[in-house]
Design an enzyme around this catalytic site. Structure first.
Site, PDB file in Angstrom:
ATOM      1  N   SER A  15       3.730  27.877   0.644  1.00 22.08           N
ATOM      2  CA  SER A  15       4.352  27.598  -0.651  1.00 22.08           C
ATOM      3  C   SER A  15       3.907  28.569  -1.735  1.00 22.08           C
ATOM      4  O   SER A  15       4.716  29.046  -2.534  1.00 22.08           O
ATOM      5  CB  SER A  15       4.043  26.165  -1.074  1.00 22.08           C
ATOM      6  OG  SER A  15       4.611  25.245  -0.165  1.00 22.08           O
ATOM      7  N   GLY A 174     -13.990  10.976   9.971  1.00 22.20           N
ATOM      8  CA  GLY A 174     -13.927  11.567   8.646  1.00 22.20           C
ATOM      9  C   GLY A 174     -13.629  10.508   7.620  1.00 22.20           C
ATOM     10  O   GLY A 174     -13.225   9.385   7.957  1.00 22.20           O
ATOM     11  N   GLY A 261     -12.752  18.186   7.357  1.00 21.56           N
ATOM     12  CA  GLY A 261     -12.711  19.304   6.425  1.00 21.56           C
ATOM     13  C   GLY A 261     -11.818  20.428   6.905  1.00 21.56           C
ATOM     14  O   GLY A 261     -11.363  20.447   8.056  1.00 21.56           O
ATOM     15  N   HIS A 435       9.544  -4.379 -17.488  1.00 17.17           N
ATOM     16  CA  HIS A 435       9.238  -5.651 -16.823  1.00 17.17           C
ATOM     17  C   HIS A 435      10.385  -6.083 -15.906  1.00 17.17           C
ATOM     18  O   HIS A 435      11.554  -5.917 -16.255  1.00 17.17           O
ATOM     19  CB  HIS A 435       9.000  -6.724 -17.895  1.00 17.17           C
ATOM     20  CG  HIS A 435       8.543  -8.024 -17.343  1.00 17.17           C
ATOM     21  ND1 HIS A 435       7.266  -8.225 -16.862  1.00 17.17           N
ATOM     22  CD2 HIS A 435       9.211  -9.195 -17.169  1.00 17.17           C
ATOM     23  CE1 HIS A 435       7.160  -9.464 -16.433  1.00 17.17           C
ATOM     24  NE2 HIS A 435       8.334 -10.086 -16.614  1.00 17.17           N
TER      25      HIS A 435
END
Length: 458
Positions: A15, A174, A261, A435
């Site tokens: 990207s 992890g 990681g 609401h």
């Protein structure tokens, strides 16, 4: 006539690299780009996009269960892993095609080959040697495995997108966002999941209320969470894998996934030959404007290990283009970057955690709400939402917004604008809520939590 083949040569078609190449080309620069794998980078090919598609898929079993409370009778259901993977792959192919078309339409010359720096202005691209006035490195990062015995039997998040079948039993190792996301995905699809983490609590670096709330919720969903534990050994055994943990216990499982990681992709880039310095952690060192130690070479995205998020890489690339090609030198502002974790339930946050805010500002006011979402008043599901505002007491500026619960990323994205703009708690209070929504809770919390006041006074 330029002394170089290209004004800009980009290494990496993710990207950040694609955005930098396209926008530079739009200024009239002659741009080339090399990508040795697939256009789209980690996010599109084997990261956030396919992961979120799989996260959507894993939610349906709860939706079927919840439908009963709303009067729906759902018939027999079944899940086909291979259909999901095939449909996911089709979408990824479509997105990669869009990236290629964007480059073509921008006039960027693409090279499907590995690129290696020979010197500050020369790149070996496959069997071609190319020169460029400016070079942008955007090679991203890749998963890393922890040290220890037997990790050759495990997978990373890369391989998780291409499994030939859904594991009946999965152990995820992890405690970061990738770990909790895949634990939720496998659990939601029907796997028996165990999440093992060496730290005291999952999501290190996040606000403590976020960490504790998510830990409670994933356990409710059937994920077995074991913290302060490491994997000592992985062996082939029985019908699957035998994992020995640091507490001496063993776990039988069909799959072990390492989510411990990621590391910057700098291997075989020729950085030393080009005079580009690398930090002790293996990231390319850059200044605020993404310039490396070599003045004509820049780097953006995960390879710099600043904030490893796709939108950040894109913003860094845009700042690079402004600096080099638009006569507007600037640095990307890395403060108050919002983020999301597509766990079950999801997490989203922007700004400082309570702990970091106290270190930065001193006294703070904390507004927190825990409640059952309206949807679950009829579904009967025991799932709670947590919302939290961190407010600098002196200025009354909202410096942190945190949420765990349904639609958290969609809600916090809008609030990130308010945080970035420096909105105060009084501005939140003056905003009319919509609401009935969960989001209105962020503008109706009126009293700071008492324990926060006591903590601030210490």
């Amino acid at each position: 006539m330029s002394a170089y083949d290209f004004d800009l040569f980009v290494i990496g078609g993710g990207s950040g690299g694609v955005r930098g190449a396209r926008m530079a080309a739009a200024t009239g620069a002659k741009v080339g780009l090399a990508e040795s794998y697939r256009y789209g980078g980690t996010c599109v090919i084997r990261g956030c996009v396919p992961k979120k598609l799989m996260s959507y898929a894993s939610h349906f079993h709860e939706d079927f269960e919840d439908a009963v409370g709303f009067g729906w009778t759902v018939g027999e259901t079944s899940f086909d892993w291979n259909s999901l993977i095939a449909n996911k792959d089709k979408e990824i192919d479509r997105l990669e095609g869009i990236y290629q078309k964007l480059l073509d339409n921008a006039g960027v010359k693409s090279f499907r080959a590995h690129a290696e720096l020979i010197d500050p202005h020369t790149v070996q691209v496959g069997d071609q040697r190319i020169t460029a006035e400016t070079i942008l490195i955007a090679t991203g990062g890749s998963p890393s495995f922890p040290p220890g015995e037997g990790w050759e039997h495990a997978i990373s998040s890369n391989e998780a997108f291409h499994l030939t079948g859904l594991p009946k039993r999965a152990l995820v190792y992890g405690g970061g966002f990738i770990a909790v996301e895949f634990a939720g995905i496998f659990n939601g699809m029907g796997s028996d999941v165990k999440l093992v983490y060496r730290g005291e609590q999952i999501l290190r670096g996040f606000d403590d209320d976020v960490r504790n709330t998510l830990a409670e919720e994933i356990v409710k969903k059937g994920i077995s969470l074991q913290v302060q534990t490491t994997i000592e050994k992985i062996e082939k055994g029985g019908d699957g894998l035998l994992v020995t943990l640091s507490d001496g216990t063993t776990v039988e499982t069909d799959l072990v996934m390492a989510a411990t990681g990621r590391r910057p992709n700098i291997k075989n880039l020729g950085l030393e030959a080009a005079g580009v310095k690398v930090s002790e952690s293996g990231a390319i060192e850059v200044d605020a404007q993404s310039r490396t130690s070599q003045s004509n070479i820049f780097a953006v995205g995960d390879v710099t290990d600043r904030i490893n998020l796709t939108p950040v890489a894109i913003q860094e690339a845009m700042a690079f283009v402004d600096t080099v090609y638009r006569g507007n030198p600037r640095a990307m502002n890395h403060e108050d970057v919002p983020s999301a974790v597509f766990s079950h339930p999801p997490v989203s946050t922007v700004g400082l955690s309570e702990a970091d805010a106290r270190k930065t500002y001193g006294p703070v006011d904390i507004y927190r709400s825990n409640f059952r979402p309206m949807k679950h008043t009829l579904s009967g599901r025991d799932e709670k939402t947590m919302m939290k505002l961190v407010v600098d007491r002196a200025s009354q500026r909202v410096v942190g917004v945190h949420m765990v619960g349904l639609d958290a990323p969609e809600i916090v994205q809008g609030l990130a604008v308010a945080v970035k703009a420096g909105a105060t708690k009084q501005m939140f209070d003056a905003t009319v809520g919509i609401h009935p929504t969960a989001a209105e809770e962020f503008v109706t919390m009126r009293e700071p939590v008492p324990e926060a006041i006591e903590k601030a006074a210490e």
